[in-house]
Design an enzyme around this catalytic site. Structure first.
Site, PDB file in Angstrom:
ATOM      1  N   GLY A   1       0.831  -1.208   0.000  1.00 48.30           N
ATOM      2  CA  GLY A   1       0.000   0.000   0.000  1.00 48.30           C
ATOM      3  C   GLY A   1       0.864   1.256   0.000  1.00 48.30           C
ATOM      4  O   GLY A   1       0.460   2.308   0.492  1.00 48.30           O
TER       5      GLY A   1
ATOM      6  N   ILE B   1      -6.582   9.411  10.750  1.00 52.54           N
ATOM      7  CA  ILE B   1      -5.402  10.013  10.120  1.00 52.54           C
ATOM      8  C   ILE B   1      -5.827  10.558   8.760  1.00 52.54           C
ATOM      9  O   ILE B   1      -6.520   9.863   8.003  1.00 52.54           O
ATOM     10  CB  ILE B   1      -4.283   8.945   9.910  1.00 52.54           C
TER      11      ILE B   1
ATOM     12  N   VAL C   1      -2.741  -7.763  -2.890  1.00 53.69           N
ATOM     13  CA  VAL C   1      -2.447  -8.561  -1.684  1.00 53.69           C
ATOM     14  C   VAL C   1      -3.483  -9.666  -1.447  1.00 53.69           C
ATOM     15  O   VAL C   1      -3.244 -10.584  -0.672  1.00 53.69           O
ATOM     16  CB  VAL C   1      -2.294  -7.691  -0.412  1.00 53.69           C
TER      17      VAL C   1
ATOM     18  N   SER D   1      -5.827  -0.856  13.534  1.00 55.60           N
ATOM     19  CA  SER D   1      -6.630   0.358  13.724  1.00 55.60           C
ATOM     20  C   SER D   1      -7.192   0.332  15.140  1.00 55.60           C
ATOM     21  O   SER D   1      -7.456  -0.761  15.676  1.00 55.60           O
ATOM     22  CB  SER D   1      -7.801   0.371  12.737  1.00 55.60           C
TER      23      SER D   1
ATOM     24  N   TYR E   1     -14.481  -4.147   8.883  1.00 58.07           N
ATOM     25  CA  TYR E   1     -13.164  -3.535   9.124  1.00 58.07           C
ATOM     26  C   TYR E   1     -12.685  -3.815  10.556  1.00 58.07           C
ATOM     27  O   TYR E   1     -11.520  -4.158  10.772  1.00 58.07           O
ATOM     28  CB  TYR E   1     -13.293  -2.037   8.878  1.00 58.07           C
TER      29      TYR E   1
ATOM     30  N   LYS F   1      -9.296  -5.813  11.398  1.00 52.91           N
ATOM     31  CA  LYS F   1      -8.206  -5.150  12.124  1.00 52.91           C
ATOM     32  C   LYS F   1      -7.950  -5.814  13.482  1.00 52.91           C
ATOM     33  O   LYS F   1      -6.820  -5.828  13.967  1.00 52.91           O
ATOM     34  CB  LYS F   1      -8.514  -3.657  12.294  1.00 52.91           C
TER      35      LYS F   1
ATOM     36  N   ALA G   1     -13.483  -6.316  12.440  1.00 54.57           N
ATOM     37  CA  ALA G   1     -13.104  -7.734  12.527  1.00 54.57           C
ATOM     38  C   ALA G   1     -11.746  -7.970  11.884  1.00 54.57           C
ATOM     39  O   ALA G   1     -10.898  -8.685  12.442  1.00 54.57           O
ATOM     40  CB  ALA G   1     -14.164  -8.602  11.846  1.00 54.57           C
TER      41      ALA G   1
END
Ligand code: NAP
Length: 247
Positions: free
Chosen positions: A12, A188, A64, A142, A155, A159, A157
């Site tokens: 990324g 961020i 990925v 996160s 998300y 992270k 789950a």
């Protein structure tokens, strides 16, 4: 581990936190491979920036989610530079929706990129680090993987899974002198926030004790530290960078 000959692989790395990490690792003296699913104008800018710092740079095109592409990218990198000292898993996506409206694709896409992608990159790189008996892996999780967030069952789950993966892998690789840590950012400022409504953004900022969103450098500098020899006794950790958003 970060000396003039260290080789870093950043997934990324075209954008946001990954781009910043790639540049900071170059500043630290690494040659940097940026892995992303597309080679874009942005990739060219990142490579130019790394080269202007005086380090070597290359772009590896891989999704990925696709194990064969990840393995091929790692093989290409090993052919080119012979080693991988640092892996930073930054590739990530969001597909927010409340669970009663979330479709299978929204669930699967996030799990595939944000969790399975991290697994596949770690699995592809582990053998070379085990052989070298040295290395650093940093996975970007996160705070929402620690606390859960409304509209982000997928998300959160994924992270949370990254945190579990990080701790298990830290145990598996410790005997080979490889450290594995997770960084858990709060809000961020990066393109990943582009789909967020003004209302959701204001609500998130209101949670932050320091009263503002973080910048990519706030995360990047911690990753740079965790990849350096200064952090050689830190492994299996999850460190938040969130301006106090979580507490
Ligand atoms: P970003 O600017 O959108 O960067 C994400 C990067 O991942 C992009 O370069 C993207 O490429 C790449 N990517 C997406 N899907 C991919 C795939 N299948 N294969 C390879 N690369 C892929 O977002 P960011 O904020 O820097 O996010 C970096 C990491 O930090 C993510 O894991 C994210 O979950 C995490 N994080 C961010 C925040 C935040 O508030 N920004 C907070 C907590 C955690 P394209 O741009 O070409 O799609």
């Amino acid at each position: 581990m970060t000396d003039s000959t260290s080789i870093a692989l950043v997934t990324g790395g075209n954008s946001g936190i990954g781009k910043c990490v790639a540049e900071l690792l170059a500043r630290d003296g690494c040659n940097v491979a940026v892995l992303d699913h597309e080679r874009t104008e942005q990739s060219g800018c990142v490579l130019d920036r790394i080269q202007s710092i005086g380090q070597e740079a290359c772009h590896l095109k891989a999704d990925v989610r696709k194990d064969h592409e990840v393995r091929a990218a790692v093989a290409t990198l090993l052919d080119r530079w012979g080693q991988i000292d640092i892996l930073v898993n930054c590739a990530g996506i969001v597909r927010d929706q409340v669970i009663w409206k979330m479709n299978d694709d929204q669930w699967r896409d996030v799990i595939d990129v944000d969790l399975t992608g991290v697994f596949q990159c770690c699995r592809a790189v582990a053998p070379t680090m085990r052989t070298a008996k040295s290395g650093s892996i940093v996975n970007i999780s996160s705070i929402n993987g620690m606390r859960g967030k409304f509209g982000q069952t997928n998300y959160s789950a994924a992270k949370a899974g990254v945190i579990g993966l990080t701790k298990a892998l830290a145990r598996e690789l410790a005997r080979c002198n490889v450290t594995v840590n997770a960084v858990a950012p709060g809000l961020i400022e990066t393109p990943i926030l582009d789909g967020m409504s003004e209302e959701a953004l204001s609500a998130a900022v209101a949670e932050i004790l320091l009263g503002r969103p973080g910048q990519v450098e706030d995360v990047g500098e911690l990753v740079s530290f965790l990849c350096s020899d200064r952090a050689r006794f830190i492994t299996g950790e999850v460190i938040r960078v969130d301006g106090g958003q979580y507490i």
